[in-house]
Design an enzyme around this catalytic site. Structure first.
Site, PDB file in Angstrom:
ATOM      1  CD  GLN A  52      -2.371   1.978   1.293  1.00  0.00           C
ATOM      2  OE1 GLN A  52      -2.278   2.410   0.152  1.00  0.00           O
ATOM      3  NE2 GLN A  52      -3.450   2.085   2.017  1.00  0.00           N
ATOM      4  NE  ARG A  54      -3.210   7.722   4.670  1.00  0.00           N
ATOM      5  CZ  ARG A  54      -4.382   7.973   5.218  1.00  0.00           C
ATOM      6  NH1 ARG A  54      -5.432   7.269   4.875  1.00  0.00           N
ATOM      7  NH2 ARG A  54      -4.517   8.932   6.103  1.00  0.00           N
ATOM      8  CB  SER A  68     -18.002   8.602  11.675  1.00  0.00           C
ATOM      9  OG  SER A  68     -18.953   8.485  10.647  1.00  0.00           O
ATOM     10  CD  GLN A  76     -15.985   3.293  -0.388  1.00  0.00           C
ATOM     11  OE1 GLN A  76     -15.974   4.452   0.012  1.00  0.00           O
ATOM     12  NE2 GLN A  76     -15.111   2.812  -1.231  1.00  0.00           N
ATOM     13  N   GLY A  92      -9.406   0.587   1.246  1.00  0.00           N
ATOM     14  CA  GLY A  92     -10.162   0.767   2.479  1.00  0.00           C
ATOM     15  C   GLY A  92      -9.392   0.501   3.758  1.00  0.00           C
ATOM     16  CD  GLU A  93      -3.449  -0.071   5.588  1.00  0.00           C
ATOM     17  OE1 GLU A  93      -2.673  -0.011   6.562  1.00  0.00           O
ATOM     18  OE2 GLU A  93      -3.055  -0.199   4.411  1.00  0.00           O
ATOM     19  NE  ARG A  95     -13.222   2.988   3.224  1.00  0.00           N
ATOM     20  CZ  ARG A  95     -13.296   2.298   2.094  1.00  0.00           C
ATOM     21  NH1 ARG A  95     -14.255   1.409   1.916  1.00  0.00           N
ATOM     22  NH2 ARG A  95     -12.402   2.478   1.153  1.00  0.00           N
ATOM     23  CG  ASN A 127      -4.274   6.015  -0.391  1.00  0.00           C
ATOM     24  OD1 ASN A 127      -4.814   6.254   0.669  1.00  0.00           O
ATOM     25  ND2 ASN A 127      -3.794   4.826  -0.684  1.00  0.00           N
ATOM     26  NE  ARG A 130     -12.241   7.800  -0.173  1.00  0.00           N
ATOM     27  CZ  ARG A 130     -12.442   6.492  -0.159  1.00  0.00           C
ATOM     28  NH1 ARG A 130     -11.519   5.704   0.316  1.00  0.00           N
ATOM     29  NH2 ARG A 130     -13.564   5.983  -0.612  1.00  0.00           N
TER      30      ARG A 130
END
Length: 299
Positions: A52, A54, A68, A76, A92-93, A95, A127, A130
């Protein structure tokens, strides 16, 4: 009507066309083509992708997302790929990490199958979409696509919906000293500051200037002026050094010609490796002697 993402046209829309792309505030940013097949998987059976792009996750933002998720759940689903005995996260890491902080035992996922190149591209695009990657992580991801998958810069630019110039400028950041790169990661200096430092070849000087930018809160414009002054002084010092070397050489030649003609000789250097030789004489007899000497050399 779904709100379009800002310029991801050929990114995730090609690689995961059936996935609903939403940001962490539940704002839809990709059109739903067809509902993905979701299933719940134990969070302990899911692992992050080691490739990954990031590497840094802001703790406060994770806690906010975790709160949240406690209230609304994961809107998602994660995109995962089945591995030997576990599921690897493709998208989605963040999340997943927040879900662990929220104490979830299971998370919704969509199981897909991609090549290693597609996995890296999806992670990179998600990434970038976002704005989660720091500039160095983004540059390293581009570098990996070039080295490992032989992609050209214009091909990468098309996949991530950026200009080729943007990709090139991103890759140039990897020329910086590792300590300066870390300062970019830590947000101590901006990418604008960092790009001005690339012309400085001395790593220690580069790091010193980066710290000066941080300590003195220099703007990019002020940094540019500082770098210009330093590089100008370096060129000037180099020129002086070269001239000093030339002076020594010319003095040596002057002495040799003086010993041959028996009178004072002066070499006047001009630009473009040009110049003139001056031979002094103090009487008509001496001029005739020098003339005869030169004639004898010619013959």
């Amino acid at each position: 009507m779904a709100v379009k993402t800002k310029g991801l046209g050929k990114g995730l829309d090609i690689l995961i066309p059936e996935t609903v792309m939403k940001d962490d505030k539940s704002k839809v940013i990709e059109k739903v083509v067809e509902k993905p097949v979701e299933k719940k998987i134990k969070i302990t059976k899911i692992e992050p992708n080691r490739e990954q792009p990031r590497k840094n996750f802001e703790e406060d933002a994770l806690l906010e997302l975790s709160d949240s998720i406690k209230q609304f759940g994961i809107i998602q689903p994660l995109v995962v790929q089945e591995r030997d005995g576990y599921y690897e996260i493709i998208a989605g890491e963040r999340r997943w990490r927040a879900a662990k902080l929220a104490g979830l035992k299971e998370v919704p996922v969509v199981i897909k199958k991609y090549t290693e190149q597609e996995i890296l591209e999806i992670s990179l695009i998600e990434n970038i979409q976002r704005e989660n990657l720091n500039p160095i992580e983004e540059a390293l991801a581009y570098k990996k696509l070039i080295q490992q998958f032989n992609l050209k810069q214009d091909e990468i630019a098309e996949r991530v919906s950026k200009s080729r110039t943007a990709v090139t400028n991103s890759l140039r950041l990897l020329k910086l000293d590792d300590r300066v790169q870390q300062m970019v990661i830590d947000d101590k200096i901006s990418t604008g500051h960092a790009r001005t430092l690339i012309v400085i070849e001395d790593n220690d000087l580069q790091y010193h200037l980066a710290n000066r930018i941080f300590d003195e809160k220099l703007s990019v414009r002020e940094t540019e002026k500082l770098i210009k002054k330093i590089t100008s002084e370096k060129v000037e010092n180099t020129t002086i050094k070269e001239n000093n070397n030339n002076d020594f050489i010319f003095k040596n030649i002057e002495d040799k010609i003086t010993s041959i003609v028996g009178t004072k000789v002066k070499i006047n250097q001009k630009s473009n490796n040009k110049g003139k030789i001056e031979i002094e004489f103090y009487s008509n007899d001496e001029l005739e002697r020098i003339f005869d000497l030169l004639q004898s050399i010619e013959s």
